[in-house]
Every structure is written in C-alpha cells, then in structure tokens.
Design a protein around this motif. Structure first.
Motif, short mmCIF file in Angstrom:
data_model
loop_
_atom_site.label_atom_id
_atom_site.label_comp_id
_atom_site.label_asym_id
_atom_site.label_seq_id
_atom_site.Cartn_x
_atom_site.Cartn_y
_atom_site.Cartn_z
N ASN A 1 44.77 26.64 36.56
CA ASN A 1 45.37 26.66 35.23
C ASN A 1 44.62 25.76 34.24
OD1 ASN A 1 47.74 28.46 35.07
ND2 ASN A 1 48.47 27.24 36.80
N ALA B 1 43.42 32.87 28.36
CA ALA B 1 44.66 33.55 28.75
C ALA B 1 44.38 34.77 29.61
CB ALA B 1 45.45 33.93 27.51
N HIS B 2 43.31 35.51 29.26
CA HIS B 2 42.96 36.70 30.04
C HIS B 2 42.50 36.32 31.44
CE1 HIS B 2 40.69 40.81 30.24
NE2 HIS B 2 41.80 40.81 30.94
N LYS C 1 43.48 33.90 33.14
CA LYS C 1 44.64 33.43 33.91
C LYS C 1 45.57 34.56 34.34
CE LYS C 1 44.83 28.86 31.71
NZ LYS C 1 45.64 27.95 30.85
N ASN C 2 45.45 35.73 33.68
CA ASN C 2 46.41 36.79 33.99
C ASN C 2 45.98 37.60 35.21
OD1 ASN C 2 44.88 39.13 33.33
ND2 ASN C 2 45.61 39.19 31.23
N PRO C 3 46.80 38.56 35.67
CA PRO C 3 46.50 39.28 36.91
C PRO C 3 45.20 40.08 36.91
CG PRO C 3 48.83 39.46 36.41
CD PRO C 3 48.19 38.81 35.22
N ASP C 4 44.60 40.34 35.74
CA ASP C 4 43.30 41.03 35.72
C ASP C 4 42.25 40.22 36.46
OD1 ASP C 4 44.15 43.21 34.30
OD2 ASP C 4 43.42 42.50 32.35
N ASP D 1 45.07 35.40 38.11
CA ASP D 1 46.53 35.43 38.30
C ASP D 1 47.06 34.04 38.66
OD1 ASP D 1 49.10 36.31 38.52
OD2 ASP D 1 48.76 37.62 40.25
N THR D 2 46.86 33.09 37.76
CA THR D 2 47.16 31.69 38.06
C THR D 2 48.65 31.40 38.23
OG1 THR D 2 47.16 31.08 35.71
CG2 THR D 2 45.08 30.91 36.91
N ALA D 3 49.51 32.29 37.73
CA ALA D 3 50.95 32.11 37.97
C ALA D 3 51.26 32.27 39.45
CB ALA D 3 51.75 33.11 37.14
N SER E 1 42.16 33.20 44.45
CA SER E 1 43.13 34.29 44.24
C SER E 1 43.80 34.72 45.55
CB SER E 1 42.46 35.49 43.56
OG SER E 1 42.08 35.15 42.25
#
Length: 225
Positions: free
Chosen positions: A94, A115-116, A118-121, A124-126, A163
């Motif tokens: 993050n 932001a991109h 970090k997202n699932p693409d 996927d840092t969440a 990941s």
C-alpha cells in the motif's frame, strides 16, 4: 468489420516486433518455491528507514516508463562468520508511490496510476497488503554480469511472494556483512505474469498487450543490531 488504418497496422507491427526485444537483459531466473535458508548466527533487524525498494515498468519496447518506490515495513538478516546466511523482509504494497517525474502526459496523474496499481488489475493491495522475500541461498559470485548492480559479489536466491503467489527468484547482488551490520543491494527484472498479474498482457487484442510484463526491481536493504 471494423477497418484499421495503414498507420495503425504499421504501429501494431512495430509493437509486435518490439515484443521480441522486451525481455530485459537482467531478468531473474525464476522457478517454483524452494526451502527457506536456516536462520543461524547473529540476527540483525532491517533498518526500515534506511531501506527501500525501487521499481520501474514500461509499455512495450520501453515506451512511457513509470517508476517509483515501495517501503519495507519489517525484516531481518542472519549473519554468520561475516556472511549473510538467511533472512527475510516484508514490503508494504500500500506504500507504492509513482514518481511524478515519470508521468509526463498532461492527462495522466501519479495518484491515479497509484490507485490503479493497488486495485485488482495489478496488486490488489486490499487483499494482499504485503509482499515478502525469504532468502533460500546466498553463494559466491565470481563473474558478475555487466547488467548487475555495481559491486555484485553474491548470487542470492529467495522466495518472492507477490499478490498471494510465491515463486523463487535468483539474481546477482552486492552483499556486505560485519558482526554488527549487513546490506543487500540488487537490481533485477521479473515477469509479473509469473505471479498471475496479467492485466494488459493478452495478445488477442493489441490494445491489451501495450504494457510490458517486465518489472525492474532495485532492492536496497540494510540491517543492524
């Protein structure tokens, strides 16, 4: 049927040709997860303030490069007889930053790219807030390749978990150790698709394989008592 202009076809041809040259010279050897090296000797704590991971990615053919940093949140290196024998470090995904100097297009913003990523693409840092590297071996390096980090004297292998998937990578590194401190510096390239990060890699549609699969990683890890 959708018509494609001659210019577009030429552009696609040039990009396809560049794909054959896209594999970086300093690519790390990659294989399946290996047994982690035994912790022995003195355990030194990674200096998170003095350590950093730099990254660089490009579009096909080295076009539109992006680069930035990641922070290391924890880790340790084991030193025995003034040699790094084992160790690990955890990367805060993050914390990924895009250097504004790498985003030159007027319609692009570093924060949007962060932001991109970090997202699932991508990472996927969440779901996967950290990445981790665990040393599996450190051996002497007699002849460092010309694209290795300056002063490379060792070959380091380790399990890189990214990941949620773990693969073993091997690369030349500059490793220094005393009784009270240790440091690892390295620069190598990995293929993100090996970790299942495949956004923008489909060759079925030219618009989907503009982004290179290669990620250049530069590691600077310092540890001390």
């Amino acid at each position: 049927m959708k018509k494609i202009s001659v210019i577009a076809l030429v552009g696609i041809g040039l990009l396809a040709a560049s794909c054959n040259k896209d594999k970086a010279a300093n690519s790390a050897a990659t294989t399946t997860e290996q047994a982690v090296a035994e912790s022995k000797g003195e355990t030194l704590t990674v200096d998170t303030a003095g350590s950093v991971v730099n990254w660089k990615a490009t579009h096909k053919g080295g076009m539109a490069p992006r680069w930035g940093t990641l922070t290391i949140k924890s880790g340790d290196l084991n030193v025995e007889n003034r040699q790094v024998a084992a160790g690990n470090f955890v990367i805060d995904m993050n914390s990924i930053k895009v250097d504004p100097a790498s985003v030159t297009e007027k319609d692009k913003k570093p924060a949007d790219l962060e932001a991109h990523l970090k997202n699932p693409d991508f990472f996927d840092t969440a779901k996967n807030p950290t990445a981790e590297f665990k040393i599996t071996s450190v051996t002497d390096l007699k002849d460092a390749p010309k694209d290795a980090v300056a002063g490379a004297n060792k070959t380091v292998s380790g399990n890189l978990t990214l990941s949620g998937k773990t693969m073993n990578v091997t690369f030349p590194a500059k490793v220094d150790a005393t009784e009270n401190s240790a440091a690892i510096q390295a620069k190598f390239t990995v293929n993100r698709a090996d970790w299942g990060i495949k956004f923008g890699t489909s060759e079925a549609d030219p618009a989907e394989w503009m982004i290179s699969k290669d990620i250049e990683i530069a590691v600077n890890v310092k540890a001390k008592k």
